[in-house]
Design a protein around this motif. Structure first.
Motif, mmCIF file in Angstrom:
data_model
loop_
_atom_site.group_PDB
_atom_site.id
_atom_site.type_symbol
_atom_site.label_atom_id
_atom_site.label_comp_id
_atom_site.label_asym_id
_atom_site.label_seq_id
_atom_site.Cartn_x
_atom_site.Cartn_y
_atom_site.Cartn_z
ATOM 1 N N ASN A 232 -5.197 23.635 70.471
ATOM 2 C CA ASN A 232 -4.293 22.769 71.200
ATOM 3 C C ASN A 232 -4.073 21.470 70.453
ATOM 4 O OD1 ASN A 232 -3.966 24.452 73.400
ATOM 5 N ND2 ASN A 232 -5.842 23.718 74.373
ATOM 6 N N ARG A 233 -2.818 21.044 70.444
ATOM 7 C CA ARG A 233 -2.532 19.712 69.941
ATOM 8 C C ARG A 233 -2.736 18.713 71.075
ATOM 9 N NH1 ARG A 233 2.576 18.711 68.877
ATOM 10 N NH2 ARG A 233 3.371 20.503 69.999
ATOM 11 N N LEU A 234 -3.030 17.478 70.715
ATOM 12 C CA LEU A 234 -3.244 16.436 71.703
ATOM 13 C C LEU A 234 -1.911 15.805 72.067
ATOM 14 C CD1 LEU A 234 -5.122 14.527 73.280
ATOM 15 C CD2 LEU A 234 -5.174 13.094 71.265
ATOM 16 N N PHE A 235 -1.573 15.841 73.328
ATOM 17 C CA PHE A 235 -0.362 15.187 73.806
ATOM 18 C C PHE A 235 -0.755 13.949 74.595
ATOM 19 C CE2 PHE A 235 1.010 19.524 73.176
ATOM 20 C CZ PHE A 235 2.257 19.374 72.610
ATOM 21 N N ALA B 97 -8.306 -4.792 80.892
ATOM 22 C CA ALA B 97 -7.566 -3.898 80.002
ATOM 23 C C ALA B 97 -6.444 -3.182 80.743
ATOM 24 C CB ALA B 97 -8.531 -2.877 79.408
ATOM 25 N N LYS B 98 -5.604 -2.521 79.970
ATOM 26 C CA LYS B 98 -4.554 -1.690 80.541
ATOM 27 C C LYS B 98 -5.149 -0.380 81.049
ATOM 28 C CE LYS B 98 -1.056 -3.212 77.199
ATOM 29 N NZ LYS B 98 -0.124 -2.767 76.133
ATOM 30 N N LYS B 99 -4.584 0.115 82.131
ATOM 31 C CA LYS B 99 -4.927 1.457 82.592
ATOM 32 C C LYS B 99 -3.730 2.331 82.244
ATOM 33 C CE LYS B 99 -7.154 3.803 86.449
ATOM 34 N NZ LYS B 99 -7.574 3.708 87.865
ATOM 35 N N GLU B 100 -3.899 3.157 81.225
ATOM 36 C CA GLU B 100 -2.784 3.957 80.712
ATOM 37 C C GLU B 100 -2.851 5.371 81.279
ATOM 38 O OE1 GLU B 100 -3.323 3.821 76.520
ATOM 39 O OE2 GLU B 100 -2.843 1.678 76.349
ATOM 40 N N PHE B 101 -1.786 5.772 81.984
ATOM 41 C CA PHE B 101 -1.701 7.137 82.492
ATOM 42 C C PHE B 101 -0.961 8.003 81.489
ATOM 43 C CE2 PHE B 101 -3.414 6.739 86.657
ATOM 44 C CZ PHE B 101 -3.161 5.434 87.061
ATOM 45 N N SER B 102 -1.445 9.231 81.307
ATOM 46 C CA SER B 102 -0.829 10.143 80.356
ATOM 47 C C SER B 102 -1.206 11.565 80.753
ATOM 48 C CB SER B 102 -1.313 9.844 78.932
ATOM 49 O OG SER B 102 -2.722 9.963 78.857
ATOM 50 N N THR B 103 -0.748 12.524 79.962
ATOM 51 C CA THR B 103 -1.233 13.898 80.121
ATOM 52 C C THR B 103 -1.785 14.363 78.790
ATOM 53 O OG1 THR B 103 0.923 14.882 79.605
ATOM 54 C CG2 THR B 103 0.438 14.456 81.936
ATOM 55 N N GLY C 278 -4.239 25.325 77.645
ATOM 56 C CA GLY C 278 -2.978 25.832 78.188
ATOM 57 C C GLY C 278 -2.448 25.082 79.386
ATOM 58 N N ASN C 279 -3.053 23.948 79.736
ATOM 59 C CA ASN C 279 -2.603 23.168 80.887
ATOM 60 C C ASN C 279 -2.358 21.715 80.498
ATOM 61 O OD1 ASN C 279 -3.053 24.984 83.458
ATOM 62 N ND2 ASN C 279 -4.846 25.294 82.153
ATOM 63 N N GLU C 280 -1.371 21.100 81.158
ATOM 64 C CA GLU C 280 -1.148 19.667 81.007
ATOM 65 C C GLU C 280 -2.006 18.965 82.061
ATOM 66 O OE1 GLU C 280 0.827 17.948 78.713
ATOM 67 O OE2 GLU C 280 0.795 19.941 77.786
ATOM 68 N N LEU C 281 -3.062 18.301 81.602
ATOM 69 C CA LEU C 281 -4.002 17.660 82.520
ATOM 70 C C LEU C 281 -3.715 16.165 82.626
ATOM 71 C CD1 LEU C 281 -7.332 19.371 81.367
ATOM 72 C CD2 LEU C 281 -5.649 20.187 83.043
ATOM 73 N N ASN C 282 -3.806 15.655 83.839
ATOM 74 C CA ASN C 282 -3.613 14.218 84.045
ATOM 75 C C ASN C 282 -4.806 13.446 83.485
ATOM 76 O OD1 ASN C 282 -1.199 14.680 85.400
ATOM 77 N ND2 ASN C 282 -2.156 14.703 87.419
ATOM 78 N N MET C 283 -4.495 12.276 82.908
ATOM 79 C CA MET C 283 -5.545 11.477 82.287
ATOM 80 C C MET C 283 -5.212 10.002 82.430
ATOM 81 S SD MET C 283 -6.967 11.573 78.331
ATOM 82 C CE MET C 283 -5.541 10.843 77.552
ATOM 83 N N GLY D 8 -9.439 18.030 85.292
ATOM 84 C CA GLY D 8 -9.304 19.374 84.741
ATOM 85 C C GLY D 8 -8.942 20.408 85.783
ATOM 86 N N ARG D 9 -8.968 21.659 85.351
ATOM 87 C CA ARG D 9 -8.681 22.763 86.269
ATOM 88 C C ARG D 9 -9.637 22.730 87.455
ATOM 89 N NH1 ARG D 9 -8.981 27.607 82.028
ATOM 90 N NH2 ARG D 9 -10.358 26.060 81.046
ATOM 91 N N GLY D 10 -9.117 23.089 88.615
ATOM 92 C CA GLY D 10 -9.915 23.066 89.831
ATOM 93 C C GLY D 10 -9.658 21.831 90.678
ATOM 94 N N THR D 11 -9.129 20.765 90.061
ATOM 95 C CA THR D 11 -8.802 19.586 90.853
ATOM 96 C C THR D 11 -7.492 19.828 91.603
ATOM 97 O OG1 THR D 11 -7.735 18.522 88.932
ATOM 98 C CG2 THR D 11 -10.067 18.037 89.324
ATOM 99 N N GLY D 12 -7.086 18.850 92.400
ATOM 100 C CA GLY D 12 -6.028 19.112 93.368
ATOM 101 C C GLY D 12 -4.649 18.589 93.027
ATOM 102 N N PHE D 13 -3.708 18.937 93.932
ATOM 103 C CA PHE D 13 -2.364 18.384 93.984
ATOM 104 C C PHE D 13 -1.450 18.856 92.855
ATOM 105 C CE2 PHE D 13 -5.496 15.330 95.671
ATOM 106 C CZ PHE D 13 -5.251 15.560 97.014
#
Length: 719
Positions: free
Chosen positions: A2-5, A467-473, A478-483, A539-544
């Motif tokens: 996987n590449r890092l997005f 500091a900044k709180k940076e939201f990304s994926t 194989g999944n786009e995970l929130n971070m 990661g996988r298993g979390t909600g929404f």
């Protein structure tokens, strides 16, 4: 590979501006309450929909008052009742249906997470008469619909107090500690199905439906309480661990006038997680679950003859969630939520349980169902339509048309509606904005008034290095995970920084959310200011993010979630500004289970881990939660043992800190003791801390300050 997005959906400044004069956050400030957030105390709409009540407290002298406010003007219009020489200090209240009487709670003594004992009074608003319900401490008093009687529980039995005659009648007589409980849930129902009061009046006050728990065969759990005396003592209660016997639960109907009690035959259900009367006083709705919790039935009980009819059956390959999302309309057709199409949505059924309409649709989740305004045909709900890390409030008609977004600020919006759905109070926050409370029209969301905010806290925080709180994926497995990520305030992309990851990862949970943070966020800010990069990945298993994403971990708790944390750490370590040789992870409870597994199974990735109050084997945890995701150990031994960290202690290479409270009635200290023994026998060195008599939250006095000081020092020494 996987590449890092790092697709930054919003690079959010927690707070901006850096000057040499700015201070760093300290642990003493975090745990001394320096950054306390202003909240709105719980409010309750009056029946007229134009006014609401708030319970207010004073410190000097200690007092409480129940005050009434006007929605439109936000001004206090009256004090309904206040503590004084004749009325004791009260900490909660409950109105009768017609608001002529109020139950006041005093001398409250907590039992478990939700349950409590107390001395209760009934206050008559017009006459100002105060009547004590019982001289003893009791549980869950509930006024009859006509306000003449109070039903309550005491020492495992149900009682009825007549306010006119001042006479008390004992309704059940078989209640025995550790054996039979009438009208109050046992430990596991309270913890996992989140309710205590297991009895309910019908609308005419002629019947009381209640649950009976026979926990005679449920194994005892005991823990030593060390206290201050010469000898410690053992505290015992019934706790069914995975695969063990649960309490046998049955439904009973009490005829109030005669006192006769009859059992309702529901076909021997394993769990009865909800009972709720319909508008028709002769009909009770009951939800039942099988042991695997993948078949839920909604049953109508005719209280005249105790006959039953199945209205609805929900099935799922994994499990069916228990919620309070059930509204009966005037004709007892009903509104219900379900994940049956892959996302949680709102459905309308007729009185016989026939599907009339799926009201909401789309690749997003209804995260809260608020209720139905029948006069204007509006269903109110909260959802993730604006992204899984955000929440907005909407209304929609029962046929699925005329959807209206009622909130417009990006972040987390929640609502508290007036009883006639003319107004709502919006609770809003984001990563940059602490809680704001505003009044809006429920028809169109138009703001009527500002109520309360936390501008003073924001001004205070301008004096700190934040500091900044940076939201990304991030693309993992194989999944786009929130971070989200915090970088040091003086971040230099040409330098290398240690990475410290935080997560919880439990089924259906969410840590990466666009909302104002709590104490852990301030701690992470403090660490970022000291040169650490903090990252959190859901990661996988979390909600929404849909049913399949959430339920992929079924039968394998700790497998896919751990794989995702290890993979995320590896991908993040490829960034030029992260030192791949200094990676840590921490978590509490389920997160402690995860961090322990991560440093073992990911021993080539993580150099350090902290686990607070961790599960170390799901064999030790309760039936309802564990079997929902894992079935029983007898059916799924490998699922339990392959992801139990004390089964492979020899994998430990890095630095590990294990923390637990001995008074944890939820995740028992047994989990950590077994982990400790396994590590000792594997001759693995590690650090540990035991907090005497502290429960799952590990707090009280200086406990939290001591714990976070220990964790901070451990990070500085080992990362």
């Amino acid at each position: 590979m996987n590449r890092l997005f790092l697709v930054v959906t919003s690079s959010i400044l927690f707070l901006t501006g850096l000057t040499a004069q700015k201070k760093d956050i300290t642990l003493e400030e975090i745990w001394g309450g320096a950054f306390r957030t202003e909240y709105m105390d719980a409010l309750r709409s009056m029946n007229n929909g134009k006014e609401y009540t708030v319970l207010n407290f004073s410190r000097n002298p200690q007092g409480s008052s129940l005050d009434k406010y006007d929605y439109k003007t936000q001004k206090k219009v009256a004090t309904i009742v206040a503590s004084n020489d004749a009325i004791p200090f009260f900490t909660s209240y409950e109105f009768s249906n017609d608001e002529s009487q109020i139950i006041l709670a005093t001398e409250i003594e907590p039992i478990f997470r939700h349950s409590r004992l107390g001395v209760y009074y009934v206050y008559d608003v017009k006459s100002k008469e105060l009547v004590k319900i019982s001289d003893d401490k009791i549980q869950e008093p509930e006024l009859s619909p006509d306000g003449t009687k109070v039903a309550y529980a005491k020492e495992n039995n149900l009682y009825l107090f007549n306010l006119k005659t001042k006479q008390t009648t004992q309704l059940t007589t078989d209640g025995v500690a550790g054996s039979i409980i009438n009208g109050i849930t046992d430990w596991v129902y309270e913890e996992e199905f989140a309710f205590v009061q297991a009895f309910a009046w019908n609308s005419s006050g002629t019947k009381i439906a209640f649950l009976k728990f026979d926990e005679s065969n449920v194994p005892n759990f005991s823990m030593d309480v060390y206290g201050q005396d010469l000898y410690q003592y053992q505290y015992q209660f019934k706790y069914p661990k995975a695969g063990e016997e649960n309490a046998k639960v049955s439904l009973h109907m009490l005829d109030v006038s005669s006192g006769a009690i009859s059992e309702v035959n529901l076909g021997n259900p394993y769990y009865i997680p909800r009972i709720k009367w319909m508008n028709n006083a002769d009909y009770l709705s009951v939800r039942t679950l099988n042991r695997h919790q993948n078949i839920m039935k909604l049953i109508a009980v005719n209280a005249k003859d105790n006959s039953t009819e199945v209205l609805l059956e929900e099935t799922d390959e994994a499990y069916v969630d228990v919620t309070d999302d059930l509204t009966f309309l005037e004709d007892d057709s009903f509104i219900w939520t379900s994940e049956r199409d892959g996302h949680n949505h709102v459905y309308l059924y007729d009185q016989d349980g026939k599907l009339m309409n799926q009201i909401t649709k789309g690749p997003w989740e209804v995260t809260h169902y608020y209720g139905y305004d029948q006069a204007n045909d509006r269903i109110f709900y909260q959802s993730t339509e604006n992204g899984s890390i955000n929440r907005d409030v909407y209304h929609i008609s029962s046929n699925g048309s005329d959807k209206t977004r009622l909130t417009n600020k990006e972040g987390t919006n929640g609502a508290s509606f007036s009883s006639d759905y003319s107004y709502f109070i919006n609770t809003y926050s984001s990563a940059t904005t602490p809680y704001e409370f505003t009044l809006h029209k429920a028809s169109n969301g138009k703001k009527v008034a500002d109520i309360k905010d936390n501008k003073a806290l924001l001004e205070q925080l301008e004096g700190y290095n934040l500091a900044k709180k940076e939201f990304s994926t991030i693309s993992i497995n194989g999944n786009e995970l929130n971070m989200y990520m915090y970088k040091p305030v003086d971040f230099d992309p040409n330098k290398e920084y240690p990475l410290f990851m935080f997560q919880y990862s439990g089924p259906g949970s969410q840590q990466v959310a666009n909302r104002w943070g709590g104490a852990n966020d301030y701690w992470h800010q403090m660490l970022a200011a000291e040169g650490y990069i903090i990252a959190c990945v859901d990661g996988r298993g979390t909600g929404f993010k849909g049913r399949d994403f959430k339920k992929v971990t079924q039968l394998e708790l700790g497998k896919y979630e751990v794989e995702d944390q290890i993979a995320a750490a590896k991908e993040l370590s490829k960034l030029p500004y992260i030192d791949a040789e200094r990676t840590g992870i921490w978590g509490w409870s389920y997160g402690g289970f995860m961090s322990t597994n991560a440093i073992l199974k990911g021993n080539d990735t993580f150099e350090m881990a902290i686990a607070v109050a961790p599960v170390t084997s799901w064999r030790f945890y309760d039936t309802v939660y564990t079997e929902r995701y894992m079935q029983t150990p007898q059916e799924n031994a490998s699922g339990y043992d392959d992801n139990s960290p004390f089964n492979y202690p020899e994998l430990l290479k890095g630095k590990y800190l294990l923390v637990h409270g001995t008074g944890d009635d939820n995740v028992h200290v047994q989990n950590s003791m077994r982990m400790i023994e396994a590590l000792v026998q594997a001759n693995k060195q590690f650090d540990w801390a035991i907090y005497p008599d502290r429960n799952h939250g590990i707090y009280g006095g200086n406990t939290r300050l001591h714990l976070y000081t220990k964790m901070t020092n451990f990070i500085k020494e080992n990362l």
